[in-house]
Design a protein around this motif. Structure first.
Motif, PDB file in Angstrom:
ATOM      1  N   THR A 121     -17.312  -5.903 -14.782  1.00 33.03           N
ATOM      2  CA  THR A 121     -16.275  -6.917 -14.678  1.00 33.03           C
ATOM      3  C   THR A 121     -14.978  -6.304 -15.183  1.00 33.03           C
ATOM      4  OG1 THR A 121     -17.827  -8.745 -14.965  1.00 33.03           O
ATOM      5  CG2 THR A 121     -15.505  -9.189 -15.462  1.00 33.03           C
ATOM      6  N   SER A 169     -15.153 -10.795  -1.130  1.00 32.79           N
ATOM      7  CA  SER A 169     -16.546 -10.773  -1.572  1.00 32.79           C
ATOM      8  C   SER A 169     -17.414 -10.055  -0.537  1.00 32.79           C
ATOM      9  CB  SER A 169     -17.045 -12.204  -1.780  1.00 32.79           C
ATOM     10  OG  SER A 169     -18.354 -12.189  -2.279  1.00 32.79           O
ATOM     11  N   GLY A 170     -18.196  -9.083  -1.006  1.00 30.06           N
ATOM     12  CA  GLY A 170     -19.058  -8.296  -0.131  1.00 30.06           C
ATOM     13  C   GLY A 170     -18.405  -7.024   0.387  1.00 30.06           C
ATOM     14  N   LYS A 221     -20.339  -4.771  -8.114  1.00 30.14           N
ATOM     15  CA  LYS A 221     -21.664  -4.164  -8.251  1.00 30.14           C
ATOM     16  C   LYS A 221     -21.634  -2.810  -7.566  1.00 30.14           C
ATOM     17  CE  LYS A 221     -23.836  -6.347  -4.210  1.00 30.14           C
ATOM     18  NZ  LYS A 221     -24.921  -7.220  -3.775  1.00 30.14           N
ATOM     19  N   HIS A 223     -15.421  -9.045 -10.432  1.00 30.18           N
ATOM     20  CA  HIS A 223     -16.814  -8.708 -10.717  1.00 30.18           C
ATOM     21  C   HIS A 223     -17.318  -7.827  -9.575  1.00 30.18           C
ATOM     22  CE1 HIS A 223     -16.560 -11.898 -13.722  1.00 30.18           C
ATOM     23  NE2 HIS A 223     -15.945 -12.593 -12.775  1.00 30.18           N
ATOM     24  N   GLU A 241     -18.505  -2.824  -4.863  1.00 27.61           N
ATOM     25  CA  GLU A 241     -18.584  -3.976  -3.973  1.00 27.61           C
ATOM     26  C   GLU A 241     -18.199  -5.230  -4.732  1.00 27.61           C
ATOM     27  OE1 GLU A 241     -21.975  -6.517  -1.645  1.00 27.61           O
ATOM     28  OE2 GLU A 241     -22.270  -4.344  -1.801  1.00 27.61           O
ATOM     29  N   GLN A 271     -23.188  -2.794 -12.455  1.00 22.89           N
ATOM     30  CA  GLN A 271     -22.201  -3.874 -12.334  1.00 22.89           C
ATOM     31  C   GLN A 271     -21.093  -3.687 -13.354  1.00 22.89           C
ATOM     32  OE1 GLN A 271     -24.289  -7.511 -13.007  1.00 22.89           O
ATOM     33  NE2 GLN A 271     -25.087  -6.879 -14.976  1.00 22.89           N
ATOM     34  N   VAL A 307     -18.227  -8.786  -5.957  1.00 30.77           N
ATOM     35  CA  VAL A 307     -19.162  -9.896  -6.053  1.00 30.77           C
ATOM     36  C   VAL A 307     -18.377 -11.199  -6.125  1.00 30.77           C
ATOM     37  CG1 VAL A 307     -20.963 -10.966  -7.471  1.00 30.77           C
ATOM     38  CG2 VAL A 307     -20.904  -8.472  -7.189  1.00 30.77           C
ATOM     39  N   ALA A 308     -17.323 -11.216  -6.943  1.00 31.98           N
ATOM     40  CA  ALA A 308     -16.501 -12.416  -7.103  1.00 31.98           C
ATOM     41  C   ALA A 308     -15.180 -12.057  -7.759  1.00 31.98           C
ATOM     42  CB  ALA A 308     -17.231 -13.451  -7.950  1.00 31.98           C
ATOM     43  N   THR A 317     -16.372  -3.366  -0.104  1.00 34.76           N
ATOM     44  CA  THR A 317     -16.219  -2.287  -1.070  1.00 34.76           C
ATOM     45  C   THR A 317     -14.736  -1.960  -1.181  1.00 34.76           C
ATOM     46  OG1 THR A 317     -18.397  -1.397  -0.574  1.00 34.76           O
ATOM     47  CG2 THR A 317     -16.827   0.097  -1.626  1.00 34.76           C
TER      48      THR A 317
END
Length: 90
Positions: free
Chosen positions: A60, A13-14, A43, A41, A30, A58, A32-33, A16
Motif C-alpha cells: 500500500t 483496478s486490475g 499486488k 493498494h 497490479e 502486496q 487492487v484499489a 499494471t
C-alpha cells in the motif's frame, strides 16, 4: 485530492502500473484499489529503491508520497476520463 483524479485512478483496478514516488523509488504492480486519499493498494509488486530491487506480494502506497503514475499503453485514458465525466453528472 481532486475527486475526478481519484475516480480516474480507481478505474485502473486490475491494470499494471508504474508509480514514481517522491523519494525517487519506482514501484510496479497490479492495482487492487485506490481510495479517496489516493492511497494505492497493489499486488505482485516490484519496487526499485536506489538500485535495489525488492519483490513483494502486496504493498500500500500512501497517496501523499506519489509523484506520478505511468499508465500502461493498453489503457485508454480518453475513455477513463469520459467515464469520470459521465459519473460526475449523476
Amino acid at each position: 485530492m481532486p475527486v475526478q483524479l481519484v475516480k480516474f485512478l480507481q478505474q485502473l483496478s486490475g491494470q499494471t502500473v508504474e508509480i514514481e514516488l517522491k523519494n525517487n523509488s519506482v514501484v510496479q504492480g497490479e492495482v487492487v484499489a485506490v481510495d479517496g486519499n489516493m492511497n494505492t493498494h497493489l499486488k505482485q509488486v516490484r519496487m526499485t529503491t536506489r538500485g535495489n530491487i525488492t519483490q513483494l506480494d502486496q504493498l500500500t502506497i500512501r497517496g501523499a508520497t506519489i509523484r506520478h503514475y505511468n499508465l500502461p499503453g493498453t489503457v485508454n485514458a480518453n475513455q477513463l476520463l469520459a467515464n469520470c465525466n459521465a459519473t460526475g453528472r449523476n
